[in-house]
Design a protein around this motif. Structure first.
Motif, PDB file in Angstrom:
ATOM      1  N   TYR A 196     -20.142  -4.580  -6.071  1.00 58.46           N
ATOM      2  CA  TYR A 196     -18.681  -4.588  -5.708  1.00 58.46           C
ATOM      3  C   TYR A 196     -18.163  -3.185  -5.913  1.00 58.46           C
ATOM      4  CZ  TYR A 196     -19.819  -9.613  -6.219  1.00 58.46           C
ATOM      5  OH  TYR A 196     -20.138 -10.733  -6.252  1.00 58.46           O
ATOM      6  N   ALA A 197     -17.236  -2.553  -5.095  1.00 64.08           N
ATOM      7  CA  ALA A 197     -16.699  -1.401  -5.305  1.00 64.08           C
ATOM      8  C   ALA A 197     -15.581  -1.100  -4.740  1.00 64.08           C
ATOM      9  CB  ALA A 197     -17.793  -0.180  -4.973  1.00 64.08           C
ATOM     10  N   GLU A 198     -14.569  -0.208  -5.167  1.00 63.42           N
ATOM     11  CA  GLU A 198     -13.299  -0.003  -4.530  1.00 63.42           C
ATOM     12  C   GLU A 198     -12.820   1.402  -4.935  1.00 63.42           C
ATOM     13  OE1 GLU A 198      -9.423  -2.652  -4.050  1.00 63.42           O
ATOM     14  OE2 GLU A 198      -9.726  -2.166  -6.244  1.00 63.42           O
ATOM     15  N   SER A 199     -12.219   2.235  -4.208  1.00 59.32           N
ATOM     16  CA  SER A 199     -11.554   3.467  -4.318  1.00 59.32           C
ATOM     17  C   SER A 199     -10.326   3.657  -3.619  1.00 59.32           C
ATOM     18  CB  SER A 199     -12.640   4.450  -3.788  1.00 59.32           C
ATOM     19  OG  SER A 199     -12.098   5.737  -3.738  1.00 59.32           O
ATOM     20  N   PHE A 200      -9.259   4.031  -4.123  1.00 60.36           N
ATOM     21  CA  PHE A 200      -8.139   4.428  -3.893  1.00 60.36           C
ATOM     22  C   PHE A 200      -7.972   5.897  -3.108  1.00 60.36           C
ATOM     23  CE2 PHE A 200      -6.643   0.777  -6.259  1.00 60.36           C
ATOM     24  CZ  PHE A 200      -5.606   0.558  -5.744  1.00 60.36           C
ATOM     25  N   ALA A 201      -9.283   6.442  -3.087  1.00 56.93           N
ATOM     26  CA  ALA A 201      -9.479   8.020  -2.511  1.00 56.93           C
ATOM     27  C   ALA A 201     -10.104   8.041  -1.144  1.00 56.93           C
ATOM     28  CB  ALA A 201     -10.129   8.747  -3.687  1.00 56.93           C
ATOM     29  N   LEU A 210     -15.590   6.045  -1.540  1.00 57.61           N
ATOM     30  CA  LEU A 210     -16.130   4.699  -1.847  1.00 57.61           C
ATOM     31  C   LEU A 210     -17.733   4.718  -1.798  1.00 57.61           C
ATOM     32  CD1 LEU A 210     -15.862   1.702  -2.370  1.00 57.61           C
ATOM     33  CD2 LEU A 210     -15.817   1.507   0.292  1.00 57.61           C
ATOM     34  N   ARG A 211     -18.111   5.657  -0.487  1.00 58.18           N
ATOM     35  CA  ARG A 211     -19.576   5.650  -0.212  1.00 58.18           C
ATOM     36  C   ARG A 211     -20.221   6.282  -1.711  1.00 58.18           C
ATOM     37  NH1 ARG A 211     -18.597   2.221   2.410  1.00 58.18           N
ATOM     38  NH2 ARG A 211     -18.283   2.191   4.502  1.00 58.18           N
ATOM     39  N   GLU A 212     -19.521   7.319  -2.285  1.00 60.57           N
ATOM     40  CA  GLU A 212     -20.076   8.224  -3.135  1.00 60.57           C
ATOM     41  C   GLU A 212     -20.086   7.312  -4.512  1.00 60.57           C
ATOM     42  OE1 GLU A 212     -19.236  12.490  -5.519  1.00 60.57           O
ATOM     43  OE2 GLU A 212     -18.033  11.717  -3.931  1.00 60.57           O
ATOM     44  N   VAL A 213     -19.116   6.277  -4.689  1.00 63.81           N
ATOM     45  CA  VAL A 213     -19.077   5.471  -5.632  1.00 63.81           C
ATOM     46  C   VAL A 213     -20.308   4.372  -5.760  1.00 63.81           C
ATOM     47  CG1 VAL A 213     -17.696   3.601  -6.803  1.00 63.81           C
ATOM     48  CG2 VAL A 213     -16.706   5.794  -6.064  1.00 63.81           C
ATOM     49  N   GLN A 214     -20.515   4.199  -4.390  1.00 63.54           N
ATOM     50  CA  GLN A 214     -21.703   3.061  -4.213  1.00 63.54           C
ATOM     51  C   GLN A 214     -23.060   3.850  -4.555  1.00 63.54           C
ATOM     52  OE1 GLN A 214     -20.618   2.124  -0.296  1.00 63.54           O
ATOM     53  NE2 GLN A 214     -19.820   0.038  -0.866  1.00 63.54           N
ATOM     54  N   GLU A 215     -23.299   4.996  -4.148  1.00 69.55           N
ATOM     55  CA  GLU A 215     -24.401   5.552  -4.316  1.00 69.55           C
ATOM     56  C   GLU A 215     -24.783   5.748  -5.833  1.00 69.55           C
ATOM     57  OE1 GLU A 215     -27.121   5.914  -2.066  1.00 69.55           O
ATOM     58  OE2 GLU A 215     -25.661   4.640  -0.846  1.00 69.55           O
ATOM     59  N   GLU A 216     -23.785   6.075  -6.367  1.00 67.10           N
ATOM     60  CA  GLU A 216     -23.913   6.996  -7.891  1.00 67.10           C
ATOM     61  C   GLU A 216     -23.888   5.462  -8.635  1.00 67.10           C
ATOM     62  OE1 GLU A 216     -21.182   9.558  -9.817  1.00 67.10           O
ATOM     63  OE2 GLU A 216     -21.178  10.827  -7.946  1.00 67.10           O
ATOM     64  N   THR A 262       0.811  -1.106  -0.005  1.00 66.69           N
ATOM     65  CA  THR A 262       0.068  -0.107   0.024  1.00 66.69           C
ATOM     66  C   THR A 262       0.845   1.239   0.093  1.00 66.69           C
ATOM     67  OG1 THR A 262      -0.030   0.000   2.375  1.00 66.69           O
ATOM     68  CG2 THR A 262      -1.976  -1.351   1.072  1.00 66.69           C
ATOM     69  N   GLU A 263       2.027   1.206   0.617  1.00 69.31           N
ATOM     70  CA  GLU A 263       2.890   2.477   0.462  1.00 69.31           C
ATOM     71  C   GLU A 263       3.423   2.771  -0.925  1.00 69.31           C
ATOM     72  OE1 GLU A 263       6.275   1.421   3.016  1.00 69.31           O
ATOM     73  OE2 GLU A 263       5.059   1.415   4.980  1.00 69.31           O
ATOM     74  N   LYS A 264       3.477   1.622  -1.626  1.00 73.07           N
ATOM     75  CA  LYS A 264       3.975   1.765  -3.203  1.00 73.07           C
ATOM     76  C   LYS A 264       2.720   2.104  -4.196  1.00 73.07           C
ATOM     77  CE  LYS A 264       7.514  -1.894  -2.990  1.00 73.07           C
ATOM     78  NZ  LYS A 264       7.873  -3.290  -3.491  1.00 73.07           N
ATOM     79  N   PHE A 265       1.684   1.422  -3.927  1.00 72.68           N
ATOM     80  CA  PHE A 265       0.736   1.467  -4.762  1.00 72.68           C
ATOM     81  C   PHE A 265      -0.644   2.283  -4.354  1.00 72.68           C
ATOM     82  CE2 PHE A 265       2.800  -2.724  -5.561  1.00 72.68           C
ATOM     83  CZ  PHE A 265       3.460  -2.138  -6.828  1.00 72.68           C
ATOM     84  N   GLY A 266      -0.755   2.734  -3.185  1.00 75.34           N
ATOM     85  CA  GLY A 266      -1.968   3.172  -2.440  1.00 75.34           C
ATOM     86  C   GLY A 266      -2.622   2.097  -1.654  1.00 75.34           C
ATOM     87  N   ASP A 267      -3.517   2.809  -0.739  1.00 75.07           N
ATOM     88  CA  ASP A 267      -4.123   1.844   0.205  1.00 75.07           C
ATOM     89  C   ASP A 267      -5.936   1.814  -0.230  1.00 75.07           C
ATOM     90  OD1 ASP A 267      -5.136   0.435   2.334  1.00 75.07           O
ATOM     91  OD2 ASP A 267      -4.797   2.013   3.591  1.00 75.07           O
ATOM     92  N   PRO A 268      -6.283   0.921  -1.196  1.00 76.05           N
ATOM     93  CA  PRO A 268      -7.964   0.838  -1.563  1.00 76.05           C
ATOM     94  C   PRO A 268      -8.683   0.399  -0.397  1.00 76.05           C
ATOM     95  CG  PRO A 268      -6.596  -1.018  -2.445  1.00 76.05           C
ATOM     96  CD  PRO A 268      -5.428  -0.302  -1.766  1.00 76.05           C
ATOM     97  N   VAL A 269      -9.935   0.997  -0.601  1.00 79.18           N
ATOM     98  CA  VAL A 269     -11.278   0.639   0.135  1.00 79.18           C
ATOM     99  C   VAL A 269     -12.042  -0.086  -0.534  1.00 79.18           C
ATOM    100  CG1 VAL A 269     -12.762   1.324   2.152  1.00 79.18           C
ATOM    101  CG2 VAL A 269     -10.695   2.741   1.594  1.00 79.18           C
TER     102      VAL A 269
END
Length: 540
Positions: A512-517, A522-528, A431-438
């Motif tokens: 199924y949803a995932e966000s690196f932000a 992630l909640r916004e992605v799920q609702e949209e 995650t330090e290299k590539f980001g920490d997705p939720v």
């Protein structure tokens, strides 16, 4: 989340095994009722005898259909059959053997009358077909995997050793329902008094040294705990400890068809899911006693990895670590061996694959898609977000073409032994290299008509151009890896994605949803995602 999730099962939670047995033999399905038909999902036919969904006629007719199917395909070698620890598995195994013997099929059962994990059946099929035989073997696994104790399951593995594709399962299910509708007159059965035996456990365990660095594990002296969760791997773990002289303890060797020792899953049901913190609560209580602690489901095709520093790992996190480790250490694999993942697995795997200089092979949900690549070595690792995976031997040849939870659990010990770091620590480094997705999966309501429309939805039907404030970069209805239909859609941006697929059993669709932000994004992605899918379905 049920208020009792993660707490010990009580007497009122337990299934009546005698009632299961009586219903299995006494209730007769009416295939004009959809819920009582033979239906093959991604892992065979499943159901409960109490609901007239998994009964003697179902299994006898399905086995007869398998006999006829294998004959139509010219498969005349031995059929390997194994069963897990579910109560209905014992009854179904007896029925299947009677039909196989009645049809004069050469069938091989376990030499020690032991339970047989799914990967051991796949391993046996592959081992036979790689040898110098003039015929080909196939197999049957009697298991509903991690399903509750009231369920039974029955799946067919053709000569490639993995889950049968829909061309086979559709034919088998249709023929089985015909046989039931015809009053079972076309089913031949005999007393299974004499069948051949096969040492599933011994051959599988002895071969592990060709895929896992067991010497490194032994020399490291790490303390390993393995909990079979009352499943078919119980004697395999004991044999592995003895064969390779490992400091390995079978944490709970108890087998109980009612699974009274389990803690309840997220919905208050008993479910042997080693990736669920609620189902694994009793195992997690031992996390500080071992350097690596693992769990398997009832047929050992799934894995759960517990570390003292990180607790129960998210399956996506462990898959990313396993991929990164394996492609750096397995020098005998083809230089072009791809990284296989399903479309709903974490995209941190994409970033790991890119850093390794490996091609990503993204396929629809279902382990069957990895079978051809594992067989010819063009895919080194195939994994699903639901904690199922397999990979190649040291020399780049196929190990299993079905999910192997024992293998992935042992790999965690190898990783610690070789690197000196737990898989949790290694994931933190990734995650330090590539980001920490939720990452999260949620359900949304859908009528049967909407589910059918979603399964056929084309990505081009999605009119949205942005997702959670970012431009949409892809709208997929076919898998990038093999161009197979997703049975839903996947929408991607540079930092997030969602996939929507209809449920096969409920009036919902899965998002199924995932966000690196972060979690808010992630909640916004799920609702949209719900709005985007809803708009697409209304216009379909």
């Amino acid at each position: 989340m049920d208020e009792r999730a993660g707490t010990p099962a009580q007497a009122s939670d337990l299934v009546d095994v005698d009632a299961l047995r009586r219903a299995y033999y006494d209730l007769k399905p009416d295939v004009s009722i959809p819920e009582q038909r033979v239906v093959f999902g991604t892992s065979g036919h499943r159901g409960s005898s109490l609901n007239t969904a998994f009964n003697e006629n179902h299994i006898a007719a399905t086995t007869q259909a398998i006999v006829e199917y294998r004959a139509s395909q010219g498969i005349d070698g031995p059929l390997f059959i194994g069963a897990d620890t579910h109560a209905l598995s014992e009854f179904a195994l007896t029925t299947a053997l009677a039909v196989l013997v009645g049809n004069e099929v050469r069938v091989l059962v376990d030499e020690f009358d032991d339970w047989v994990p799914t990967p051991a059946v796949s391993h046996a099929i592959i081992a036979y077909n790689r040898a110098d035989h003039s015929d080909q073997a196939d197999g049957i696994v009697v298991t509903p995997s991690h399903n509750p104790p009231s369920d039974g399951g029955f799946k067919y593995n053709p000569p490639h050793g993995g889950p049968a594709d829909t061309d086979a399962t559709s034919w088998i299910a249709n023929r089985a329902n015909e046989l039931i509708a015809e009053g079972m007159t076309g089913v031949r059965m005999s007393e299974p008094s004499a069948v051949e035996t096969y040492d599933f456990r011994g051959r599988y365990v002895d071969d592990l040294e060709n895929i896992i660095d067991v010497k490194a594990i032994k020399q490291s002296g790490i303390r390993i705990g393995a909990d079979p969760l009352g499943g078919a791997s119980v004697h395999y773990w004991a044999a592995i400890a003895e064969r390779y002289e490992l400091d390995l303890t079978v944490v709970n060797p108890e087998v109980d068809p009612a699974w009274g020792f389990m803690t309840l899953d997220w919905d208050g049901k008993i479910r042997m899911d080693p990736s669920s913190p609620s189902a694994m609560a009793s195992v997690l209580a031992h996390k500080d006693e071992y350097d690596i602690l693992t769990g398997n489901d009832a047929d050992a095709d799934r894995h759960g990895i517990v570390t003292p520093d990180g607790g129960l790992m998210n399956p996506n996190h462990y898959l990313a670590v396993a991929i990164d480790y394996l492609y750096r250490t397995r020098t005998g694999w083809r230089s072009d061996a791809a990284v296989g993942k399903t479309l709903v697995s974490s995209s941190i795997i994409d970033r790991v694959a890119e850093s390794l200089g490996r091609r990503l092979w993204e396929v629809p949900v279902g382990f069957k898609w990895f079978v051809p690549g594992l067989i010819d070595g063009s895919v080194g690792f195939g994994g699903e977000e639901s904690a199922g995976a397999s990979f190649l031997r040291f020399d780049g040849s196929v190990w299993t073409t079905d999910k192997d939870g024992i293998l992935l659990a042992l790999l965690a010990s190898e990783i610690l032994a070789v690197t000196g770091k737990t898989p949790s620590q290694l994931y933190a480094e990734l995650t330090e290299k590539f980001g920490d997705p939720v990452y999260e999966r949620v359900d949304a309501p859908a009528s049967p008509a909407e589910k059918a429309a979603l399964a056929k939805l084309d990505g081009d039907a999605i009119s949205a151009t942005e997702l959670a404030g970012e431009p949409i970069t892809a709208k997929l209805s076919r898998a990038p890896g093999n161009d197979a239909a997703l049975g839903g859609v996947k929408v991607e941006t540079a930092t997030a994605w969602f996939a929507a697929r209809p449920s096969g059993t409920e009036n919902v669709y899965k998002i199924y949803a995932e966000s690196f932000a972060g979690a808010d994004n992630l909640r916004e992605v799920q609702e949209e995602a719900k709005r985007i899918v809803g708009d697409a379905l209304s216009g379909a």
